[in-house]
Scaffold this motif. Structure first.
Motif, PDB file in Angstrom:
ATOM      1  N   GLN A  13       0.829  -1.201   0.000  1.00 37.15           N
ATOM      2  CA  GLN A  13       0.000   0.000   0.000  1.00 37.15           C
ATOM      3  C   GLN A  13       0.863   1.251   0.000  1.00 37.15           C
ATOM      4  O   GLN A  13       0.560   2.226  -0.696  1.00 37.15           O
ATOM      5  CB  GLN A  13      -0.929   0.013   1.222  1.00 37.15           C
ATOM      6  CG  GLN A  13      -2.041  -1.005   1.160  1.00 37.15           C
ATOM      7  CD  GLN A  13      -2.852  -1.048   2.437  1.00 37.15           C
ATOM      8  OE1 GLN A  13      -2.345  -0.751   3.524  1.00 37.15           O
ATOM      9  NE2 GLN A  13      -4.118  -1.430   2.316  1.00 37.15           N
ATOM     10  N   ILE A  14       1.939   1.229   0.755  1.00 34.49           N
ATOM     11  CA  ILE A  14       2.848   2.366   0.815  1.00 34.49           C
ATOM     12  C   ILE A  14       3.480   2.598  -0.548  1.00 34.49           C
ATOM     13  O   ILE A  14       3.581   3.726  -1.028  1.00 34.49           O
ATOM     14  CB  ILE A  14       3.908   2.154   1.920  1.00 34.49           C
ATOM     15  CG1 ILE A  14       3.253   2.245   3.299  1.00 34.49           C
ATOM     16  CG2 ILE A  14       5.050   3.164   1.789  1.00 34.49           C
ATOM     17  CD1 ILE A  14       4.100   1.743   4.432  1.00 34.49           C
ATOM     18  N   GLY A  17       1.232   4.229  -2.822  1.00 39.63           N
ATOM     19  CA  GLY A  17       1.015   5.612  -2.429  1.00 39.63           C
ATOM     20  C   GLY A  17      -0.226   5.762  -1.578  1.00 39.63           C
ATOM     21  O   GLY A  17      -1.288   5.268  -1.936  1.00 39.63           O
ATOM     22  N   LEU A  18      -0.067   6.414  -0.454  1.00 45.19           N
ATOM     23  CA  LEU A  18      -1.195   6.662   0.433  1.00 45.19           C
ATOM     24  C   LEU A  18      -1.940   7.896  -0.057  1.00 45.19           C
ATOM     25  O   LEU A  18      -1.358   8.800  -0.646  1.00 45.19           O
ATOM     26  CB  LEU A  18      -0.696   6.886   1.866  1.00 45.19           C
ATOM     27  CG  LEU A  18      -0.031   5.677   2.517  1.00 45.19           C
ATOM     28  CD1 LEU A  18       0.611   6.078   3.833  1.00 45.19           C
ATOM     29  CD2 LEU A  18      -1.046   4.580   2.749  1.00 45.19           C
ATOM     30  N   SER A  19      -3.215   7.918   0.208  1.00 45.66           N
ATOM     31  CA  SER A  19      -4.008   9.066  -0.217  1.00 45.66           C
ATOM     32  C   SER A  19      -3.601  10.304   0.571  1.00 45.66           C
ATOM     33  O   SER A  19      -3.198  10.220   1.728  1.00 45.66           O
ATOM     34  CB  SER A  19      -5.493   8.775  -0.006  1.00 45.66           C
ATOM     35  OG  SER A  19      -5.757   8.608   1.372  1.00 45.66           O
ATOM     36  N   GLU A  20      -3.686  11.419  -0.102  1.00 44.95           N
ATOM     37  CA  GLU A  20      -3.438  12.694   0.549  1.00 44.95           C
ATOM     38  C   GLU A  20      -4.645  13.582   0.310  1.00 44.95           C
ATOM     39  O   GLU A  20      -5.260  13.532  -0.750  1.00 44.95           O
ATOM     40  CB  GLU A  20      -2.175  13.364  -0.006  1.00 44.95           C
ATOM     41  CG  GLU A  20      -0.909  12.653   0.390  1.00 44.95           C
ATOM     42  CD  GLU A  20       0.351  13.420   0.012  1.00 44.95           C
ATOM     43  OE1 GLU A  20       0.256  14.615  -0.280  1.00 44.95           O
ATOM     44  OE2 GLU A  20       1.414  12.804   0.028  1.00 44.95           O
ATOM     45  N   VAL A  48       5.000   8.419   4.754  1.00 46.89           N
ATOM     46  CA  VAL A  48       3.606   8.625   5.140  1.00 46.89           C
ATOM     47  C   VAL A  48       3.358  10.037   5.663  1.00 46.89           C
ATOM     48  O   VAL A  48       2.232  10.377   6.019  1.00 46.89           O
ATOM     49  CB  VAL A  48       3.122   7.587   6.188  1.00 46.89           C
ATOM     50  CG1 VAL A  48       3.110   6.188   5.616  1.00 46.89           C
ATOM     51  CG2 VAL A  48       3.933   7.656   7.453  1.00 46.89           C
ATOM     52  N   GLY A  50       3.254  13.051   4.215  1.00 49.27           N
ATOM     53  CA  GLY A  50       2.278  13.847   3.461  1.00 49.27           C
ATOM     54  C   GLY A  50       0.856  13.421   3.754  1.00 49.27           C
ATOM     55  O   GLY A  50      -0.041  14.249   3.935  1.00 49.27           O
ATOM     56  N   HIS A  51       0.645  12.119   3.801  1.00 49.97           N
ATOM     57  CA  HIS A  51      -0.677  11.573   4.123  1.00 49.97           C
ATOM     58  C   HIS A  51      -1.099  12.027   5.520  1.00 49.97           C
ATOM     59  O   HIS A  51      -2.211  12.532   5.708  1.00 49.97           O
ATOM     60  CB  HIS A  51      -0.630  10.041   4.044  1.00 49.97           C
ATOM     61  CG  HIS A  51      -1.814   9.348   4.619  1.00 49.97           C
ATOM     62  ND1 HIS A  51      -3.014   9.241   3.950  1.00 49.97           N
ATOM     63  CD2 HIS A  51      -1.989   8.732   5.812  1.00 49.97           C
ATOM     64  CE1 HIS A  51      -3.872   8.580   4.716  1.00 49.97           C
ATOM     65  NE2 HIS A  51      -3.277   8.262   5.844  1.00 49.97           N
ATOM     66  N   ALA A  52      -0.219  11.873   6.471  1.00 48.83           N
ATOM     67  CA  ALA A  52      -0.550  12.192   7.864  1.00 48.83           C
ATOM     68  C   ALA A  52      -0.869  13.673   8.047  1.00 48.83           C
ATOM     69  O   ALA A  52      -1.853  14.027   8.712  1.00 48.83           O
ATOM     70  CB  ALA A  52       0.599  11.785   8.785  1.00 48.83           C
ATOM     71  N   THR A  54      -1.647  16.092   5.669  1.00 45.66           N
ATOM     72  CA  THR A  54      -2.784  16.629   4.907  1.00 45.66           C
ATOM     73  C   THR A  54      -4.116  16.104   5.442  1.00 45.66           C
ATOM     74  O   THR A  54      -5.091  16.851   5.509  1.00 45.66           O
ATOM     75  CB  THR A  54      -2.671  16.327   3.397  1.00 45.66           C
ATOM     76  OG1 THR A  54      -2.622  14.915   3.186  1.00 45.66           O
ATOM     77  CG2 THR A  54      -1.455  16.997   2.792  1.00 45.66           C
ATOM     78  N   LYS A  55      -4.139  14.847   5.829  1.00 44.58           N
ATOM     79  CA  LYS A  55      -5.377  14.293   6.379  1.00 44.58           C
ATOM     80  C   LYS A  55      -5.732  14.933   7.725  1.00 44.58           C
ATOM     81  O   LYS A  55      -6.909  15.097   8.053  1.00 44.58           O
ATOM     82  CB  LYS A  55      -5.283  12.771   6.520  1.00 44.58           C
ATOM     83  CG  LYS A  55      -5.313  12.039   5.189  1.00 44.58           C
ATOM     84  CD  LYS A  55      -6.648  12.230   4.487  1.00 44.58           C
ATOM     85  CE  LYS A  55      -6.789  11.302   3.308  1.00 44.58           C
ATOM     86  NZ  LYS A  55      -8.098  11.434   2.661  1.00 44.58           N
TER      87      LYS A  55
END
Length: 103
Positions: A13-14, A17-20, A48, A50-52, A54-55
């Motif tokens: 999954q990493i 790419g994780l969703s941002e 992770v 950017g994901h962390a 932005t979410k």
């Protein structure tokens, strides 16, 4: 925390790419992220981060729209709102870091 610390499924999954989140006002997002101690941000694995971040901003925008609106205004954050946002974002980061066992 390194990539090999994750399960094979998580590693895949990493790699995909994780969703941002799409932040509508990057300046507001930066104002809010500036309230988090820099060493906390650095503890989040780079792949992770950017994901962390932005979410988290997206979550604040949804759950605290009045505070996010203040952050969107030009200039520095007023003291009262800055302290409220600091408490909110540090609580979120502490919760997530504990959940993912990031020390």
């Amino acid at each position: 925390m390194e990539l090999q610390d994750f399960t094979e499924k998580e590693q895949e999954q990493i790699k995909q790419g994780l969703s941002e989140a799409v932040i509508s006002d990057k300046e507001a997002g930066n104002k809010i992220l500036d309230l988090v101690p820099e060493e906390w941000i650095k503890r989040i694995p780079f792949f992770v981060r950017g994901h962390a971040t932005t979410k988290t901003i997206e979550r604040i925008a949804k759950e605290y729209p009045e505070l996010y609106a203040v952050a969107k205004q030009e200039g520095a954050l007023p003291e009262k709102e800055r302290e409220e946002l600091r408490k909110i974002i540090t609580d979120i980061f502490e919760e997530k870091m504990k959940k993912h066992k990031i020390k």
